[in-house]
Design an enzyme around this catalytic site. Structure first.
Site, PDB file in Angstrom:
ATOM      1  N   GLU A  56      -5.132   1.318   2.405  1.00 46.77           N
ATOM      2  CA  GLU A  56      -4.964   0.083   3.179  1.00 46.77           C
ATOM      3  C   GLU A  56      -5.236   0.321   4.651  1.00 46.77           C
ATOM      4  OE1 GLU A  56      -2.352  -2.899   5.509  1.00 46.77           O
ATOM      5  OE2 GLU A  56      -2.499  -0.720   5.581  1.00 46.77           O
ATOM      6  N   GLU A  57      -4.799   1.499   5.142  1.00 43.45           N
ATOM      7  CA  GLU A  57      -4.883   1.746   6.581  1.00 43.45           C
ATOM      8  C   GLU A  57      -6.332   1.757   7.079  1.00 43.45           C
ATOM      9  OE1 GLU A  57      -2.599   1.349   8.425  1.00 43.45           O
ATOM     10  OE2 GLU A  57      -0.699   2.030   7.615  1.00 43.45           O
ATOM     11  N   HIS A 109       0.836  -1.193   0.000  1.00 45.89           N
ATOM     12  CA  HIS A 109       0.000   0.000   0.000  1.00 45.89           C
ATOM     13  C   HIS A 109       0.872   1.244   0.000  1.00 45.89           C
ATOM     14  CE1 HIS A 109       0.000   1.117   4.451  1.00 45.89           C
ATOM     15  NE2 HIS A 109       0.400  -0.125   4.555  1.00 45.89           N
ATOM     16  N   GLU A 129     -10.916  -3.897  -3.239  1.00 50.83           N
ATOM     17  CA  GLU A 129     -11.736  -3.457  -4.369  1.00 50.83           C
ATOM     18  C   GLU A 129     -11.171  -3.996  -5.686  1.00 50.83           C
ATOM     19  OE1 GLU A 129     -14.695  -2.020  -3.594  1.00 50.83           O
ATOM     20  OE2 GLU A 129     -13.882  -2.495  -1.616  1.00 50.83           O
TER      21      GLU A 129
END
Lengths: 734, 734
Positions: free
Chosen positions: A430-431, A382, A439
């Site tokens: 991501e966090e 990410h 997705e």
């Protein structure tokens, strides 16, 4: 196969042996013995290219990448996050060192932020207002810090997001303070047993033991009105807590540091489960989303936690609940009369978080395969951070950029093109719950499932510089071992990464003897949708701690404004040799997976895991199952193996992991579909569906629905194992 | 792609054009232009071998197969059914004409049978007993026949199972008779509107209009106590009903003939949904199975139905409810005072069906592919019948055996071996709900899904001898056309099967002009689990009626004891030339699918179906959706195509159908997962999930949960179509 008999608690050793033999057929054939009959001039792993790549992966460039990536805070969907999307696109489209193509894919996703105008506050107020009351009242006698202390000049400014619990609801609860240890179900039960009235209280909890959001879920069941969460110096700082003992004087967390994080229970965009969050997709009403914390919640630093906790009244907390704040922790409720606050003071928690639909992008870059472009080796991390995120995630992104530069340069020079396609991914948001990667898997579900060879995740590349740490499913063990045996470990001495690794994490394998021990994959980073939702063999790679030197539950500045470039440069990995080691490990694995004629996925390595799952089922659940008359007859008998051709073999290798997927096995677990690696609530290290069903059935009578579910879960496991065996049998057999 | 805009009711033509272009890229490349670059000496379809096979498929041998197969009744799991398992194994293991290997796979499944000791009875009793009563009482003044009349010597004996409604519960309801037409929801509502008290009655219904079990479900909602089902001569015999007009004097159903059948709502073994019915599998408690008829039900012949129906009292039934029994049908309740029975007579229905766990086998035989043994062309039919089952299913099995003999002989001689594997299947217990085939797909789910190129079903090979009839998904259209253009049609003249077919079933295609019209696949035979559960391109092939000559809803002796060898030999297909035509059609299709270098699946043919689905959505649901503010933004834009290599192309072709599968789309529909072909309750011929959701939402307010589900279904369709487009894009693209 004798699986079911074993599962149904017949015998042991003989059946396990049978299993070993079946999976044993699937060792990788030696190239000399099994030339591919119908493919001319097969492209195979080129050791010279591999050596070139290992040599070109440059610690200094990784350092410079990290400096640039962590220069500014880059919270998901912030302007700086968007700038980094452009940076990635520019690097991957570079004519000298770029990939074949690169593209950003944007989703509209539900994020959660504190209000800039109305910050979240935690206060202590002197007077108990007469009930019923609305909103915080009383004279404020103490306020917790709203921001972290600006010790390096990087902890201030508008781009440093206030510490908050993402997705926790807004609200202004007030009540007497209680201390609830880690906020587990057991912790709250203990408080209840101690006779503490929890209704309407504010519970102070410490990080660890259970997921962030679970603390509020558990608390709310007991009528708790609000939750505070802090990081105890015992858990993060090896007990140290003074300013001169902490960053910037050491790698330890300063007293004002606060861990941010997502408090959402599931992963993926909360409004579009199973659907890609493209603009046209159906979205749930946010009021109907399940998985958000039920009550207002706020994280605080241990400096503030000390003020609260060391002034509590009531019974002394149990020994295991004590920490390193320098006082005896008591349970409350309320403050002691001889402390800093009056006994009738209460805690006011005012949360003004709000949900916002925001655009968040994944950046994808591809090197097209020369021979099998429809087979993808997927490598990702990410991009979004909580603040500067030098460690999380920029250490991984710095490695990603260096890897793509080295491979891209060979590509653009015409020196090399892999047999299979290599896809690089920089995930967004991501966090907030692995949103970008989830997705992506929702949008390209079938295509990815049919074509992806393996997924490699490098999120935090370096937690510490002692040893490699790999989590992964069994088929990837072998390629990780092959790669790490050939790379020199950073630090003194002349050990390989493999030999160094085995000193820190090892296990005794019945097949191989003493080997490094791979961890298993939870849902801590973007590998989760790939392994659990798509059933793709996955791994997560990092350098990490010497556990004899620290007991920190994670690197101390995790998710705080102190996770900066200097922190990495001075304390975590001076010289960046651990970063380089991770880059080389990942690079070698990528090359082996994309260039080897035979896929270096060793499915036979599943046998040890299955064996241990079976033994655990037998030892820990066997008597219980027998007691409820659960046993099974003799299933079909598997057959032997025969000669195999290269493509079918590779397809079998790639698809084995998929045979363990069953979307109907535990639909209440959202994306989790892998019958071996789904979340497990029970304590027995065995098939998770079986283990969870046993936990739920334990206290019910034989013949209950819960015991029927145990039997159903047993059948799901047997069917998956039989399906795996069927996939491994010679392809032309029935 | 412009899908969502169309779906969301923006524009039309332009977007549809865009779709056509994308799918249009996927025409099969010409071999001359696109040689396979990395496979030496590719094996392709050999026209000489094809001609040899066409010439060797022998009508006389099919006739002899049928004579043997239909010699005795062979109800699922009966001794004769087991004998036929052995016959198949023997044929497929024959050293001169057998396959590479053959094996029986046995499942333990829940079947339903009438009691031999206590037959089901339907009586008319004179006196109404005083309530409450238990069991049938009163003087019996008339009894319906318990067996069919033994007109050819084959309708008697212990192996002819008494007519019954499989899975209908036992019970002895008694009540006044009402006539409920076809037993649809509307039919019972009509009776209610007419003021007829249904509580406690016995409802006489005729076959057709709705599934067998649905009649009892609909009836029970109105308090009906028992259901009788008969076949009206208007629906099956073109109005004829006299003994001299019916079999053995014509193909029409004799007055005593009774259609048996499964009344279970779903398919697959009722006790093991989603799990193979191997002995070790978890089984539901039969008391918890949903989908069995809720009240006792019994089928009767029209001879008995006439006695009941022509004596009914009450209002005259609506015109569309009238049939050909030679009297005016009235609604009841009860009998008229001037008829054969007294006005207070009631009908006693005594059902003694019982559920039994029985062994049922599939027989699988395989010809291993020479080049791609891990790609399967699957061809199957069920083996079990209700009585002798000469038409259903033995006409198909007779063809299956002849096909396997001809291919097996070439194989054993060393003349030929296909490029891909060919798998022949003889399924067990289809008549009880596609049980054998469903259990097979459950046991080998992943393996089949990954490897199966297409599934070809020939159940009833010949319903009548006028024309070919094919049901299938769009990708199979092209190979069926190619095959049938090269085979001469049976009967007078020199037409090809294709040219004859187009005279009976045709449609105007925007792409091809006038072409034969393929039907779509429901769940009427063993293709159902393959298309709906696994997402494998499937087809069902038969010879069938000239609809200008008969309106029979199916061949008249369907599921009766009159479906015998002589019936076929004398009336359905004297000379067996239609059987031969089906064998040649299926044989040519099998050869083309297994031997062609490029898979002859034409995915571009999906565009016409999708276009019509979209138009239907727009025309029939558009205004409704707009009214509830359902529309969508602009989705991603697809990209153009590029050069493709053979294996990737073939994989893309094979896997396209799979991209339409979504096991989470409508889980309440059990196995149905295909977002284009699932069951549709609404009347609009469009995406079934969308159509069904619209039907349910129609009468609710905007913003209701039902309208949210419409939006969710719309997103599911969009995601599936986007996923399909992603699968069709060049494999090395993002």
């Amino acid at each position: 196969m004798q699986w079911t008999k074993v599962l149904g608690l017949g015998l042991g050793a003989a059946a396990l042996l049978g299993l070993g033999i079946i999976l044993g057929h699937f060792a990788i054939p030696k190239k000399a013995n099994s030339p591919a009959p119908s493919v001319s001039a097969p492209q195979d792993l080129d050791l010279e290219i591999l050596e070139t790549i290992m040599g070109q992966l440059d610690a200094h460039r990784i350092r410079e990448n990290l400096r640039e990536l962590s220069r500014e805070p880059h919270l998901a969907s912030s302007p700086r996050d968007e700038d980094l999307v452009q940076l990635l696109l520019q690097r991957w489209k570079d004519p000298e060192s770029g990939l074949d193509s690169a593209e950003a894919f944007t989703y509209e996703v539900l994020l959660s932020f504190p209000s800039q105008e109305q910050p979240n506050v935690v206060d202590i107020a002197m007077t108990l207002p007469p009930p019923p009351t609305v909103g915080p009242t009383g004279d404020i006698i103490h306020s917790c810090h709203r921001t972290e202390e600006n010790v390096t000049g990087e902890q201030g400014g508008p781009d440093v997001v206030q510490p908050y619990a993402a997705y926790a609801p807004s609200g202004t609860p007030q009540g007497l303070l209680v201390y609830a240890n880690r906020g587990t179900e057991e912790d709250f039960k203990e408080l209840q047993t101690q006779g503490i009235k929890l209704e309407g209280t504010i519970a102070l909890t410490r990080y660890g033991g259970v997921g962030r959001g679970a603390k509020a879920v558990n608390a709310a069941k007991h009528g708790v009105a609000g939750v505070l969460v802090y990081t105890d110096p015992a858990d993060i700082n090896d007990g140290l807590s003074l300013p001169n003992e902490t960053f910037p004087n050491s790698w330890y967390l300063p007293p004002s540091g606060v861990e941010r994080g997502s408090y959402y229970k599931y992963f993926g965009d909360p409004l579009t489960p199973y659907l890609p969050a493209i603009p046209s997709s159906f979205r749930l009403d946010p009021a109907n989303v399940s998985g958000f914390p039920p009550i207002p919640t706020q994280p605080i630093g241990f400096q503030d936690a000390r003020d609260l906790l060391c002034n509590l009244n009531g019974t002394l907390a149990p020994d295991t609940w004590q920490g390193a704040l320098g006082c005896h922790y008591r349970l409350g409720p309320g403050f002691r009369p001889d402390g800093d606050f009056s006994a009738d003071s209460q805690v006011n928690v005012s949360i003004y978080n709000r949900l916002e639909l925001r655009n968040s992008s994944n950046v994808l870059g591809i090197i097209r395969g020369a021979v099998e472009p429809d087979r993808y080796v997927l490598y990702g991390n990410h991009r979004d951070s909580w603040v500067h995120g030098a460690v999380d995630p920029s250490s991984g992104t710095a490695v990603l950029l260096e890897l793509s530069r080295v491979l891209g340069t060979l590509l653009k020079k015409g020196t090399w093109r892999p047999r299979r396609s290599i896809v690089f991914a920089s995930w967004g948001a991501e966090e907030f719950g692995l949103i970008g990667s989830t997705e992506f898997t929702e949008e390209f579900f079938n295509k990815l499932q049919e074509r992806t060879v393996a997924y490699i995740n490098v999120d935090i590349a370096v937690f510490a510089n002692a040893t490699l740490r790999v989590q992964g499913t069994p088929p990837v063990q072998s390629v990780v071992f092959s790669a790490t045996k050939e790379i020199r470990s950073p630090g003194p001495g002349d050990l390989s990464i493999y030999d160094n690794w085995i000193r820190y994490f090892n296990r005794s394998s019945p097949v191989y003897g003493l080997v490094p021990s791979l961890g298993s994959l939870g849902a801590g980073s973007d590998y989760a949708p790939f392994i659990h939702f798509l059933g793709i063999s996955s791994m997560d790679i990092a350098y990490t701690y010497d556990r004899s030197k620290t007991s920190a539950r994670i690197y101390p500045t995790y998710h705080t404004a102190f996770d900066t470039f200097d922190y990495v440069d001075k304390f975590l990995d001076p010289g960046f040799s651990s970063h380089q080691a991770v880059a080389r490990t990942a690079g070698s694995i990528i090359l082996r997976l994309s260039d080897s004629f035979f896929l270096p996925l060793k499915v036979s390595d599943y046998s040890e895991t299955l064996r241990s799952f079976l033994q655990a089922a037998q030892q820990d659940l066997g008597a219980l199952l027998e007691q409820h008359s659960i046993s099974l007859g003799q299933p079909r008998v598997s057959k032997g193996s025969g000669p195999l051709k290269v493509r079918m073999l590779n397809d079998q290798l790639m698809l084995l992991e998929r045979t363990f997927l069953n979307p109907r096995a535990f639909p209440e677990e959202r994306y989790y579909s892998h019958v071996l690696w789904a979340t497990r609530t029970g304590s027995v290290a065995t098939f998770p569906g079986l283990s969870n069903a046993c936990s739920r059935a334990r206290d019910t009578a034989s013949g209950s629905e819960a015991w029927a579910e145990v039997q159903r879960q047993l059948s799901i496991v047997v069917t998956a194992l039989e399906g795996a065996a069927a996939t491994l049998r010679p392809v032309g057999d029935l």
